[in-house]
Motif scaffolding. Structure first.
Motif, PDB file in Angstrom:
ATOM      1  N   ASN A 100      -5.641  14.790   1.041  1.00 27.57           N
ATOM      2  CA  ASN A 100      -6.605  15.366   1.973  1.00 27.57           C
ATOM      3  C   ASN A 100      -7.113  14.319   2.964  1.00 27.57           C
ATOM      4  OD1 ASN A 100      -6.689  18.135   1.252  1.00 27.57           O
ATOM      5  ND2 ASN A 100      -7.914  17.657  -0.556  1.00 27.57           N
ATOM      6  N   ALA A 101      -7.324  13.094   2.493  1.00 28.99           N
ATOM      7  CA  ALA A 101      -7.786  12.029   3.382  1.00 28.99           C
ATOM      8  C   ALA A 101      -6.734  11.713   4.447  1.00 28.99           C
ATOM      9  CB  ALA A 101      -8.120  10.778   2.575  1.00 28.99           C
TER      10      ALA A 101
ATOM     11  N   PRO B  95      -4.122  10.802   9.695  1.00 28.43           N
ATOM     12  CA  PRO B  95      -2.752  10.372   9.367  1.00 28.43           C
ATOM     13  C   PRO B  95      -2.561   8.855   9.396  1.00 28.43           C
ATOM     14  CG  PRO B  95      -2.710  12.256  10.845  1.00 28.43           C
ATOM     15  CD  PRO B  95      -4.141  11.810  10.773  1.00 28.43           C
ATOM     16  N   ALA B  96      -3.440   8.139  10.093  1.00 28.00           N
ATOM     17  CA  ALA B  96      -3.359   6.678  10.118  1.00 28.00           C
ATOM     18  C   ALA B  96      -4.460   6.076   9.249  1.00 28.00           C
ATOM     19  CB  ALA B  96      -3.469   6.179  11.555  1.00 28.00           C
TER      20      ALA B  96
ATOM     21  N   MET C 249      -8.797   3.722   2.501  1.00 31.98           N
ATOM     22  CA  MET C 249      -8.015   4.093   1.320  1.00 31.98           C
ATOM     23  C   MET C 249      -8.544   3.379   0.081  1.00 31.98           C
ATOM     24  SD  MET C 249      -3.880   3.726   0.948  1.00 31.98           S
ATOM     25  CE  MET C 249      -3.604   4.703   2.423  1.00 31.98           C
ATOM     26  N   ALA C 250      -8.800   2.077   0.230  1.00 29.34           N
ATOM     27  CA  ALA C 250      -9.318   1.297  -0.892  1.00 29.34           C
ATOM     28  C   ALA C 250     -10.689   1.802  -1.323  1.00 29.34           C
ATOM     29  CB  ALA C 250      -9.389  -0.182  -0.507  1.00 29.34           C
ATOM     30  N   ALA C 251     -11.538   2.150  -0.355  1.00 34.40           N
ATOM     31  CA  ALA C 251     -12.881   2.653  -0.684  1.00 34.40           C
ATOM     32  C   ALA C 251     -12.792   3.953  -1.481  1.00 34.40           C
ATOM     33  CB  ALA C 251     -13.690   2.857   0.594  1.00 34.40           C
ATOM     34  N   LEU C 252     -11.891   4.837  -1.087  1.00 34.93           N
ATOM     35  CA  LEU C 252     -11.722   6.093  -1.809  1.00 34.93           C
ATOM     36  C   LEU C 252     -11.243   5.833  -3.234  1.00 34.93           C
ATOM     37  CD1 LEU C 252     -10.059   9.319  -0.432  1.00 34.93           C
ATOM     38  CD2 LEU C 252      -9.529   8.481  -2.705  1.00 34.93           C
TER      39      LEU C 252
ATOM     40  N   HIS D 294      -2.169  -4.493   3.655  1.00 38.51           N
ATOM     41  CA  HIS D 294      -1.968  -3.505   4.719  1.00 38.51           C
ATOM     42  C   HIS D 294      -0.552  -2.915   4.640  1.00 38.51           C
ATOM     43  CE1 HIS D 294      -5.800  -3.874   6.786  1.00 38.51           C
ATOM     44  NE2 HIS D 294      -5.749  -5.174   6.530  1.00 38.51           N
ATOM     45  N   ALA D 295       0.426  -3.763   4.302  1.00 39.96           N
ATOM     46  CA  ALA D 295       1.803  -3.266   4.158  1.00 39.96           C
ATOM     47  C   ALA D 295       1.913  -2.293   2.989  1.00 39.96           C
ATOM     48  CB  ALA D 295       2.769  -4.435   3.980  1.00 39.96           C
ATOM     49  N   GLU D 296       1.293  -2.648   1.850  1.00 38.32           N
ATOM     50  CA  GLU D 296       1.308  -1.761   0.680  1.00 38.32           C
ATOM     51  C   GLU D 296       0.578  -0.458   0.995  1.00 38.32           C
ATOM     52  OE1 GLU D 296       2.488  -1.885  -2.440  1.00 38.32           O
ATOM     53  OE2 GLU D 296       3.001  -3.965  -2.872  1.00 38.32           O
ATOM     54  N   ALA D 297      -0.519  -0.550   1.756  1.00 39.23           N
ATOM     55  CA  ALA D 297      -1.265   0.652   2.124  1.00 39.23           C
ATOM     56  C   ALA D 297      -0.412   1.569   2.998  1.00 39.23           C
ATOM     57  CB  ALA D 297      -2.557   0.278   2.845  1.00 39.23           C
ATOM     58  N   GLY D 298       0.364   0.992   3.899  1.00 37.63           N
ATOM     59  CA  GLY D 298       1.261   1.797   4.726  1.00 37.63           C
ATOM     60  C   GLY D 298       2.305   2.510   3.891  1.00 37.63           C
ATOM     61  N   ALA D 299       2.879   1.799   2.910  1.00 32.90           N
ATOM     62  CA  ALA D 299       3.873   2.423   2.028  1.00 32.90           C
ATOM     63  C   ALA D 299       3.231   3.497   1.166  1.00 32.90           C
ATOM     64  CB  ALA D 299       4.520   1.347   1.153  1.00 32.90           C
ATOM     65  N   LEU D 300       2.002   3.256   0.703  1.00 30.63           N
ATOM     66  CA  LEU D 300       1.294   4.250  -0.100  1.00 30.63           C
ATOM     67  C   LEU D 300       0.994   5.494   0.735  1.00 30.63           C
ATOM     68  CD1 LEU D 300      -0.118   5.211  -2.630  1.00 30.63           C
ATOM     69  CD2 LEU D 300      -2.091   3.794  -2.020  1.00 30.63           C
ATOM     70  N   ARG D 301       0.608   5.296   1.989  1.00 32.97           N
ATOM     71  CA  ARG D 301       0.339   6.430   2.879  1.00 32.97           C
ATOM     72  C   ARG D 301       1.598   7.271   3.061  1.00 32.97           C
ATOM     73  NH1 ARG D 301      -2.254   3.559   6.508  1.00 32.97           N
ATOM     74  NH2 ARG D 301      -0.390   3.190   7.736  1.00 32.97           N
ATOM     75  N   ARG D 302       2.743   6.615   3.230  1.00 35.58           N
ATOM     76  CA  ARG D 302       4.006   7.354   3.373  1.00 35.58           C
ATOM     77  C   ARG D 302       4.361   8.093   2.085  1.00 35.58           C
ATOM     78  NH1 ARG D 302       5.006   2.622   6.290  1.00 35.58           N
ATOM     79  NH2 ARG D 302       6.079   1.603   4.549  1.00 35.58           N
TER      80      ARG D 302
END
Length: 201
Positions: free
Chosen positions: A22-23, A28-29, A35-38, A55-63
């Motif tokens: 949902n976040a 989408p970005a 993300m970490a706060a959630l 930041h790289a791991e967060a991008g992969a997690l978002r995908r």
């Protein structure tokens, strides 16, 4: 090595997926810090555990969240959802093992090890949670809110009528709107009805 937290209410990978999905739908970005706060606030990840969420791991997690949303959460067909979950588990999961770390209770891990990246760990845990729900409920126990204007995702659960709304406010708002619509329809039909059934009619 990365460890993974547990909320006060227990380890909830399905709810964690829904929250992140949902976040990411809303943004989408979604930035790494949001993300970490959630994850910290709602799912018990500690500051130490979140250090490895670069930041790289967060991008992969978002995908990974987008893939789970598009391939599974948006799927209403049980067979197609099961096939998608099997494919994700084959790609990301390993033999299940119980893990207890950092004071957390014993909980199930299905990622390939404590050095698994965030995206693989998250996908494996989320896919297993959804697979358990599907097998226990006999179908897709998730969906998109049916309230007009709301696209939030939700998890169902338990026996009874299938869930259709993400929250009680959405369900109430929809029922009130439907009631008002029926009332307006009845008022509009009133004069026409009286014409048809008036004196001499």
């Amino acid at each position: 090595m990365k460890e993974h937290g547990e909320s006060r209410d227990g380890f909830r990978p399905g709810e964690r997926l829904i929250d992140l999905a949902n976040a990411v739908r809303e943004d989408p970005a979604l930035p790494r810090d949001a993300m970490a706060a959630l994850l910290r606030r709602r799912h018990g990840e500690s500051e130490e555990e979140l250090r490895s969420l670069t930041h790289a791991e967060a991008g992969a997690l978002r995908r990974a969240v987008v893939e789970l949303t598009e391939r599974v959460l948006a799927e209403t067909g049980t067979d197609r959802a099961a096939e998608a979950l099997n494919a994700l588990l084959e790609r990301c999961a390993a033999r299940p093992r119980l893990s207890r770390h950092d004071g957390h209770a014993w909980h199930l891990h299905v990622d390939r090890g404590d050095d698994a990246n965030w995206a693989d760990w998250f996908t494996a845990a989320a896919a297993l949670a959804l697979a358990r729900l599907l097998s226990e409920q006999g179908g897709t126990a998730w969906g998109e809110c049916a309230a007009p204007g709301c696209r939030r995702l939700y998890l169902g659960g338990g026996p009874g009528a299938p869930r259709r709304y993400c929250s009680r406010p959405c369900a109430t708002r929809t029922r009130v709107a439907a009631h008002r619509h029926r009332q307006r329809g009845g008022q509009q039909a009133g004069p026409e009805s009286r014409e048809q059934t008036g004196p001499g009619g």
